[in-house]
Write a protein that holds these residues in place. Structure first.
Motif, PDB file in Angstrom:
ATOM      1  N   TRP A  82       0.789  -1.233   0.000  1.00  0.00           N
ATOM      2  CA  TRP A  82       0.000   0.000   0.000  1.00  0.00           C
ATOM      3  C   TRP A  82       0.822   1.286   0.000  1.00  0.00           C
ATOM      4  O   TRP A  82       0.432   2.259  -0.676  1.00  0.00           O
ATOM      5  CB  TRP A  82      -1.002  -0.017   1.145  1.00  0.00           C
ATOM      6  CG  TRP A  82      -2.199  -0.866   0.821  1.00  0.00           C
ATOM      7  CD1 TRP A  82      -2.453  -2.134   1.265  1.00  0.00           C
ATOM      8  CD2 TRP A  82      -3.274  -0.526  -0.051  1.00  0.00           C
ATOM      9  NE1 TRP A  82      -3.622  -2.605   0.728  1.00  0.00           N
ATOM     10  CE2 TRP A  82      -4.153  -1.638  -0.082  1.00  0.00           C
ATOM     11  CE3 TRP A  82      -3.582   0.595  -0.811  1.00  0.00           C
ATOM     12  CZ2 TRP A  82      -5.318  -1.637  -0.835  1.00  0.00           C
ATOM     13  CZ3 TRP A  82      -4.753   0.596  -1.565  1.00  0.00           C
ATOM     14  CH2 TRP A  82      -5.597  -0.508  -1.570  1.00  0.00           C
ATOM     15  N   ASN A 100     -10.666   1.909  -1.735  1.00  0.00           N
ATOM     16  CA  ASN A 100      -9.494   1.060  -1.503  1.00  0.00           C
ATOM     17  C   ASN A 100      -9.887  -0.037  -0.536  1.00  0.00           C
ATOM     18  O   ASN A 100     -10.326   0.250   0.583  1.00  0.00           O
ATOM     19  CB  ASN A 100      -8.348   1.873  -0.892  1.00  0.00           C
ATOM     20  CG  ASN A 100      -7.820   2.936  -1.828  1.00  0.00           C
ATOM     21  OD1 ASN A 100      -7.400   2.646  -2.930  1.00  0.00           O
ATOM     22  ND2 ASN A 100      -7.834   4.192  -1.375  1.00  0.00           N
ATOM     23  N   TYR A 102      -8.406  -3.008   1.589  1.00  0.00           N
ATOM     24  CA  TYR A 102      -7.244  -3.705   2.119  1.00  0.00           C
ATOM     25  C   TYR A 102      -7.694  -5.091   2.565  1.00  0.00           C
ATOM     26  O   TYR A 102      -8.133  -5.294   3.693  1.00  0.00           O
ATOM     27  CB  TYR A 102      -6.663  -2.892   3.269  1.00  0.00           C
ATOM     28  CG  TYR A 102      -5.570  -3.575   4.055  1.00  0.00           C
ATOM     29  CD1 TYR A 102      -4.706  -4.475   3.469  1.00  0.00           C
ATOM     30  CD2 TYR A 102      -5.402  -3.292   5.414  1.00  0.00           C
ATOM     31  CE1 TYR A 102      -3.719  -5.088   4.188  1.00  0.00           C
ATOM     32  CE2 TYR A 102      -4.410  -3.889   6.154  1.00  0.00           C
ATOM     33  CZ  TYR A 102      -3.575  -4.798   5.539  1.00  0.00           C
ATOM     34  OH  TYR A 102      -2.588  -5.404   6.265  1.00  0.00           O
ATOM     35  N   TRP A 131      -7.454   6.088   2.212  1.00  0.00           N
ATOM     36  CA  TRP A 131      -6.336   5.142   2.095  1.00  0.00           C
ATOM     37  C   TRP A 131      -6.240   4.310   3.370  1.00  0.00           C
ATOM     38  O   TRP A 131      -6.443   4.827   4.471  1.00  0.00           O
ATOM     39  CB  TRP A 131      -5.024   5.896   1.906  1.00  0.00           C
ATOM     40  CG  TRP A 131      -4.865   6.562   0.581  1.00  0.00           C
ATOM     41  CD1 TRP A 131      -4.991   7.891   0.312  1.00  0.00           C
ATOM     42  CD2 TRP A 131      -4.545   5.930  -0.664  1.00  0.00           C
ATOM     43  NE1 TRP A 131      -4.776   8.128  -1.017  1.00  0.00           N
ATOM     44  CE2 TRP A 131      -4.493   6.947  -1.654  1.00  0.00           C
ATOM     45  CE3 TRP A 131      -4.295   4.615  -1.051  1.00  0.00           C
ATOM     46  CZ2 TRP A 131      -4.208   6.687  -2.984  1.00  0.00           C
ATOM     47  CZ3 TRP A 131      -4.012   4.351  -2.384  1.00  0.00           C
ATOM     48  CH2 TRP A 131      -3.966   5.370  -3.334  1.00  0.00           C
ATOM     49  N   ALA A 135      -0.951   2.394   4.320  1.00  0.00           N
ATOM     50  CA  ALA A 135      -0.415   3.086   3.152  1.00  0.00           C
ATOM     51  C   ALA A 135       0.493   4.243   3.535  1.00  0.00           C
ATOM     52  O   ALA A 135       1.207   4.778   2.683  1.00  0.00           O
ATOM     53  CB  ALA A 135      -1.558   3.595   2.269  1.00  0.00           C
TER      54      ALA A 135
END
Length: 231
Positions: A82, A100, A102, A131, A135
């Motif tokens: 990331w 995003n 994850y 994010w 990241a």
């Protein structure tokens, strides 16, 4: 700290990348890295597209999609990837992804919290910017890979269909994936979007991994996709 430098991918597209990725030998040849795929993507992806990128890895190829004008939706289960993704988007002044995730794109939605001991040492929360918090770390050259068959219990999973229904993200006009064997698991979770919207599909299929991990045959998978009306 790893510097970000100018690169020309496959001698075609300018992009700023982490130095160790910019030096990838394949980029220096005409169509040296996934040439037919990237060339086709460059002709078929542009403004107005929503690209669901499964297995974003270090972000170069999804960044190209954004540079061509598309909105992106990223899925990447490896926390070490990331920082590279985020810094690549920022260095190229690209619009941030619509969403995003994850974790894994999968055939089920299981938005599990991290275990008390911090499963795999990862923080699954996101920043206000959207994010993942991981990241914000430093870019690591030796990033490795995460696989659904091995790490499904430690990370969230989500169906692409539920990204639209639960998260309110626009449906995909393009789905592209390179997920080391869980190919069909990903697409089972996108069946509704495939039926309703017929997105372009860019598939990196790994027959030996599919069979070893899930007992699936690549030929059956391809026929399953064709049954929706694809050539």
């Amino acid at each position: 700290m790893i510097k970000l430098v100018k690169a020309k991918l496959n001698q075609r597209w300018d992009l700023i990348l982490p130095e160790h990725r910019a030096d990838r030998p394949e980029w220096k040849e005409l169509d040296g890295w996934e040439g037919p795929r990237l060339l086709s993507m460059s002709k078929n992806i542009g403004k107005g597209d929503v690209v669901y990128y499964v297995g974003a890895e270090l972000g170069e190829m999804s960044a190209l999609c954004a540079k061509w004008g598309a909105d992106t939706v990223l899925f990447e289960p490896n926390y070490k990837s990331w920082p590279s993704i985020k810094q690549t988007y920022e260095a190229n002044n690209l619009k941030e992804p619509l969403f995003n995730f994850y974790g894994f794109a999968s055939n089920k939605t299981q938005l599990i919290p991290p275990k008390p001991d911090g499963a795999l040492g990862q923080d699954l929360t996101v920043n206000d910017s959207g994010w993942p918090k991981c990241a914000d770390g430093e870019i690591e050259p030796a990033h490795g890979f995460s696989e659904l068959v091995n790490e499904a219990d430690g990370l969230p999973q989500i169906k692409i269909d539920d990204v639209v229904h639960l998260m309110g993200i626009a449906p995909p006009t393009v789905i592209t994936f390179d997920c080391e064997g869980s190919d069909w698991e990903v697409m089972k979770g996108a069946e509704e979007m495939i039926r309703e919207h017929m997105p372009i599909i860019y598939a990196s299929i790994h027959p030996e991994f599919m069979f070893a991990q899930f007992g699936d045959y690549a030929g059956d998978f391809r026929n399953w996709i064709k049954d929706f009306g694809y050539e």
